[in-house]
Design an enzyme around this catalytic site. Structure first.
Site, PDB file in Angstrom:
ATOM      1  N   CYS A   1      64.998  29.141  32.871  1.00  0.00           N
ATOM      2  CA  CYS A   1      65.086  29.472  34.295  1.00  0.00           C
ATOM      3  C   CYS A   1      65.977  28.512  35.083  1.00  0.00           C
ATOM      4  O   CYS A   1      66.399  28.832  36.191  1.00  0.00           O
ATOM      5  CB  CYS A   1      63.692  29.513  34.917  1.00  0.00           C
ATOM      6  SG  CYS A   1      62.614  30.791  34.222  1.00  0.00           S
TER       7      CYS A   1
ATOM      8  N   HIS B   1      64.164  28.614  42.666  1.00  0.00           N
ATOM      9  CA  HIS B   1      63.928  29.559  41.586  1.00  0.00           C
ATOM     10  C   HIS B   1      62.735  30.433  41.968  1.00  0.00           C
ATOM     11  O   HIS B   1      61.727  29.942  42.477  1.00  0.00           O
ATOM     12  CB  HIS B   1      63.641  28.811  40.284  1.00  0.00           C
ATOM     13  CG  HIS B   1      63.116  29.673  39.189  1.00  0.00           C
ATOM     14  ND1 HIS B   1      63.717  30.858  38.838  1.00  0.00           N
ATOM     15  CD2 HIS B   1      62.035  29.528  38.384  1.00  0.00           C
ATOM     16  CE1 HIS B   1      63.029  31.416  37.841  1.00  0.00           C
ATOM     17  NE2 HIS B   1      62.007  30.628  37.561  1.00  0.00           N
TER      18      HIS B   1
ATOM     19  N   ASN C   1      60.457  37.329  38.669  1.00  0.00           N
ATOM     20  CA  ASN C   1      61.149  36.179  38.100  1.00  0.00           C
ATOM     21  C   ASN C   1      62.269  36.687  37.193  1.00  0.00           C
ATOM     22  O   ASN C   1      62.005  37.229  36.122  1.00  0.00           O
ATOM     23  CB  ASN C   1      60.149  35.329  37.312  1.00  0.00           C
ATOM     24  CG  ASN C   1      60.773  34.088  36.698  1.00  0.00           C
ATOM     25  OD1 ASN C   1      61.989  33.923  36.688  1.00  0.00           O
ATOM     26  ND2 ASN C   1      59.931  33.208  36.166  1.00  0.00           N
TER      27      ASN C   1
END
Length: 322
Positions: free
Chosen positions: A114, A249, A279
């Site tokens: 990520c 994020h 996500n």
């Protein structure tokens, strides 16, 4: 004369198909309210069977190229951040290069889960500052829907697909002020995705799906992101009040809110796309940045802090004068 990496174009791509919490609750034991209260997610985009990391990357990249109003042939370097590449090799970066029809260019992938887009931005910044490149395209592209177990309630509700892109060019001032990246392999077993094709005796029974110990990841993420914010501000001799926007994020609204609280920032100064995208791993920061640029929230001259945390563990930040 000093050289800086300045953002000249942004882009994003989200697949057409939208999967809601209510639809997920028809196949696993969950509900819209249970998911939303714990994550902040209402829906996510899911790629169709003909889409790939490179095809989504191309769509995002072309949008960034159009925004920058440049010829694609002027791009010196392509960096693609992805944990879901089209192939083991060649790299998705090379596949994107072919799709864009660029000949005289270097292309490769970065795998930092990520945090991938922040790692890619760090590399791009070094290339431009050193004079090794003048124009760099970075893309985060992920097909998370292909590596989640859709019977595992703890992970399948979290992830979505998409791609985000940034084009950077050499400039005499402004732009990327600093980047900071870190990793610690000690926590590798808290969040990972096995590769069954190269299984060893220790993991031969594991499927190729994301495995996550959510509570433990949350604890480390909040503390780690708080520290890197402090590191970034100290490196630039800035006060919290000088940050105009936080682009985090998009993993979990609780992590985002906790980071904003540590920064003493109102959530109105935080770019959040989580509710409708979930996500998207390495694509999430770039997708969020692109969204805020295109709806005119982020304005030229403003100070923006990007940050991410991912499997590895990896984490990173970038301070930008847009």
């Amino acid at each position: 004369m000093s050289r800086y990496a300045r953002i000249i174009g942004t882009g994003g791509y989200l697949p057409e198909k939208i999967l809601t919490n209510d639809e997920i609750s028809q196949t696993v034991d969950t509900s819209d309210s249970w998911i939303f209260e714990r994550t902040g997610i209402k829906s996510r985009h899911i790629a169709n069977e003909n889409e790939s990391a490179s095809s989504m990357a191309e769509a995002a990249a072309r949008q960034a190229i159009d925004a920058a109003q440049i010829d694609a042939e002027s791009i010196d370097l392509i960096i693609v951040a992805t944990g879901t590449p089209d192939r083991v090799y060649p790299s998705t970066g090379c596949l994107l290069q072919q799709r864009l029809g660029i000949k005289n260019c270097v292309a490769f992938d970065v795998q930092a889960a990520c945090s991938g887009s922040i790692f890619a931005l760090n590399i791009a910044d070094q290339y431009i500052k050193s004079g090794a490149a003048n124009t760099v395209l970075i893309v985060g592209a992920e097909l998370c829907s292909r590596i989640v177990d859709w019977t595992d309630r703890s992970t399948c509700v979290l992830f979505g697909d998409g791609a985000g892109a940034l084009l950077l060019s050499a400039a005499e001032e402004g732009g990327v002020l600093s980047t900071h990246i870190h990793s610690d392999g000690e926590f590798g077993n808290l969040l990972y995705c096995p590769n069954p094709q190269v299984a060893t005796a220790d993991n031969k029974d594991e499927s190729g799906y994301i495995k996550m110990q959510g509570n433990e990841v949350f604890k480390v993420a909040v503390n780690t992101l708080g520290r890197i914010v402090d590191e970034t501000l100290e490196a630039n001799n800035l006060d919290l009040s000088e940050i105009d926007w936080l682009v985090p994020h998009q993993a979990n609204i609780r992590i985002i809110a906790a980071t904003a609280k540590k920064l003493k920032m109102s959530m109105e100064q935080v770019v959040v796309t989580l509710e409708t995208q979930g996500n998207t791993s390495s694509a999430s920061v770039l997708l969020a940045f692109n969204a805020a640029v295109r709806d005119n929230r982020i304005q030229r001259g403003q100070i923006v802090l990007l940050e991410a945390f991912g499997a590895g563990f990896t984490w990173g930040s970038a301070l930008i004068r847009y």
